[in-house]
Design a protein around this motif. Structure first.
Motif, short mmCIF file in Angstrom:
data_model
loop_
_atom_site.label_atom_id
_atom_site.label_comp_id
_atom_site.label_asym_id
_atom_site.label_seq_id
_atom_site.Cartn_x
_atom_site.Cartn_y
_atom_site.Cartn_z
N ASP A 1 -4.73 11.53 18.24
CA ASP A 1 -4.21 10.21 17.95
C ASP A 1 -4.37 9.95 16.44
N ALA A 2 -3.25 9.75 15.74
CA ALA A 2 -3.30 9.55 14.29
C ALA A 2 -4.15 8.33 13.92
N LEU A 3 -4.23 7.35 14.81
CA LEU A 3 -5.03 6.15 14.54
C LEU A 3 -6.52 6.44 14.47
N PRO B 1 -1.50 -1.03 12.24
CA PRO B 1 -2.85 -0.47 12.28
C PRO B 1 -2.93 0.93 11.69
N LEU B 2 -1.87 1.74 11.86
CA LEU B 2 -1.90 3.09 11.31
C LEU B 2 -1.86 3.07 9.78
N MET B 3 -1.07 2.17 9.21
CA MET B 3 -1.05 2.08 7.75
C MET B 3 -2.40 1.61 7.21
N PHE B 4 -3.03 0.65 7.88
CA PHE B 4 -4.37 0.22 7.44
C PHE B 4 -5.36 1.38 7.54
N HIS B 5 -5.23 2.19 8.58
CA HIS B 5 -6.09 3.38 8.72
C HIS B 5 -5.84 4.35 7.55
N LEU B 6 -4.58 4.56 7.21
CA LEU B 6 -4.25 5.49 6.13
C LEU B 6 -4.66 4.95 4.75
N PHE B 7 -4.66 3.62 4.60
CA PHE B 7 -5.09 3.05 3.32
C PHE B 7 -6.53 3.44 3.00
N SER B 8 -7.33 3.68 4.04
CA SER B 8 -8.73 4.06 3.81
C SER B 8 -8.84 5.47 3.22
N PHE B 9 -7.75 6.23 3.27
CA PHE B 9 -7.71 7.57 2.67
C PHE B 9 -6.81 7.61 1.43
N ALA B 10 -6.43 6.43 0.93
CA ALA B 10 -5.41 6.35 -0.14
C ALA B 10 -5.80 7.17 -1.37
N HIS B 11 -7.09 7.24 -1.67
CA HIS B 11 -7.54 7.99 -2.86
C HIS B 11 -7.35 9.50 -2.68
N VAL C 1 9.17 -4.57 9.05
CA VAL C 1 7.86 -4.15 8.53
C VAL C 1 7.98 -3.76 7.06
N VAL C 2 9.07 -3.08 6.70
CA VAL C 2 9.30 -2.72 5.30
C VAL C 2 9.43 -3.98 4.45
N ASN C 3 10.13 -4.98 4.98
CA ASN C 3 10.26 -6.25 4.25
C ASN C 3 8.90 -6.89 4.03
N ARG C 4 8.03 -6.80 5.04
CA ARG C 4 6.68 -7.36 4.91
C ARG C 4 5.86 -6.59 3.87
N LEU C 5 5.99 -5.28 3.87
CA LEU C 5 5.26 -4.46 2.91
C LEU C 5 5.60 -4.84 1.47
N ALA C 6 6.89 -5.07 1.23
CA ALA C 6 7.38 -5.28 -0.14
C ALA C 6 7.45 -6.74 -0.56
N ALA C 7 7.13 -7.67 0.34
CA ALA C 7 7.33 -9.10 0.07
C ALA C 7 6.43 -9.63 -1.05
N LEU D 1 -0.42 -7.83 5.49
CA LEU D 1 0.04 -6.47 5.24
C LEU D 1 0.58 -6.34 3.82
N SER D 2 1.33 -7.33 3.34
CA SER D 2 1.87 -7.30 1.97
C SER D 2 0.74 -7.20 0.96
N VAL D 3 -0.25 -8.06 1.10
CA VAL D 3 -1.35 -8.12 0.12
C VAL D 3 -2.14 -6.82 0.11
N MET D 4 -2.53 -6.34 1.30
CA MET D 4 -3.38 -5.15 1.36
C MET D 4 -2.61 -3.88 0.99
N ALA D 5 -1.34 -3.80 1.40
CA ALA D 5 -0.53 -2.64 1.04
C ALA D 5 -0.33 -2.58 -0.48
N GLN D 6 -0.04 -3.73 -1.09
CA GLN D 6 0.20 -3.76 -2.53
C GLN D 6 -1.09 -3.59 -3.33
#
Length: 268
Positions: free
Chosen positions: A90-92, A119-129, A142-148, A158-163
């Motif tokens: 499970d990728a999560l 949830p998967l993107m938040f999981h991957l953000f923990s490996f962003a480095h 979801v893409v609109n939310r990411l880039a908003a 999601l926008s704040v944490m992704a950015q």
């Protein structure tokens, strides 16, 4: 419309919609631009619509696939099986740092089902480095939310944490007809490139995430009310932030200020 594609029945619990449009597939592979020697990882290869053309360009690909039937199909694939490192997990829950090496950061891509995309993107953000870039097929919403940006109706946690973690670039629009079975909404491919230097320095990412969650879980309330468990009205004013604002009006930098103050209060 049949839910069968290439002999496999799409499973609703896995959110399976299989890409089949050759023009869209070619665009996606071009956007990813995989190169031999890179540490390329696909999440949810499905029936191999992207996997196969990627394997035409590189000699080795790691795939993370939860569906046992699909993993078995890849193991016995007549053309690409020898190129695949198949992780049947499970990728999560998977520790992506297992695939990382200092000289070879991860290049991650995948078609992410709506029910696990956030949830998967938040999981991957923990490996962003440890990541060079990520390319994901997502529902367009979801893409609109990411880039908003602040003030936009799609702007949220999601926008704040992704950015905070990544530079966000929508790259390809994907209509429902590109899939079998076709979903009811449009999709899009987005490129996420982790920042080498974060746009905002915070004392605690955990507190930043918590403050964002508090604010956006009550997004109709002013931050005086939604953030009262973390900071007071007077403390917001001390940061020169208007307590009458709502979460959707705050910039990443302002969330960073509030998170640092909340962290300092927590530590005292």
């Amino acid at each position: 419309m049949s839910k069968q594609h290439l002999g496999h029945t799409a499973r609703k619990r896995f959110g399976q919609n299989f890409l089949h449009d050759p023009y869209i597939i070619d665009q996606i592979v071009s956007a990813i631009n995989p190169q031999n020697g890179q540490n390329v990882v696909e999440i949810g290869p499905g029936l191999g619509a992207i996997t196969e053309p990627v394997c035409e360009l590189i000699d080795e690909l790691t795939v993370v696939e939860l569906d046992r039937d699909l993993a078995q199909r890849l193991r016995t694939h007549p053309f690409i099986a020898s190129k695949l490192n198949i992780v049947e997990k499970d990728a999560l829950k998977f520790d992506f740092s297992e695939l990382f090496s200092e000289e070879n950061p991860l290049r991650v891509f995948g078609n992410l089902p709506y029910n696990i995309s956030t949830p998967l993107m938040f999981h991957l953000f923990s490996f962003a480095h440890k990541v060079q870039d990520m390319h994901f097929m997502l529902q367009k919403e979801v893409v609109n939310r990411l880039a908003a940006s602040p003030g936009n109706k799609n702007y949220g946690r999601l926008s704040v944490m992704a950015q905070y973690h990544c530079h966000i670039m929508p790259v390809i629009h994907v209509p429902p007809g590109a899939f079998n079975p076709p979903p009811k909404v449009d999709s899009a491919v987005v490129r996420l490139i982790p920042h080498k230097v974060r746009p905002v320095a915070v004392k605690s990412e955990e507190v930043l995430n918590r403050v964002c969650a508090q604010a956006f879980n009550q997004r109709r309330k002013t931050i005086r009310n939604s953030l009262k468990e973390s900071v007071s009205e007077a403390q917001l004013l001390s940061l020169d932030i208007n307590p009458e604002l709502r979460a959707e009006n705050l910039s990443l930098a302002q969330f960073g200020q509030i998170a640092d103050l909340a962290f300092s209060i927590q530590e005292n």
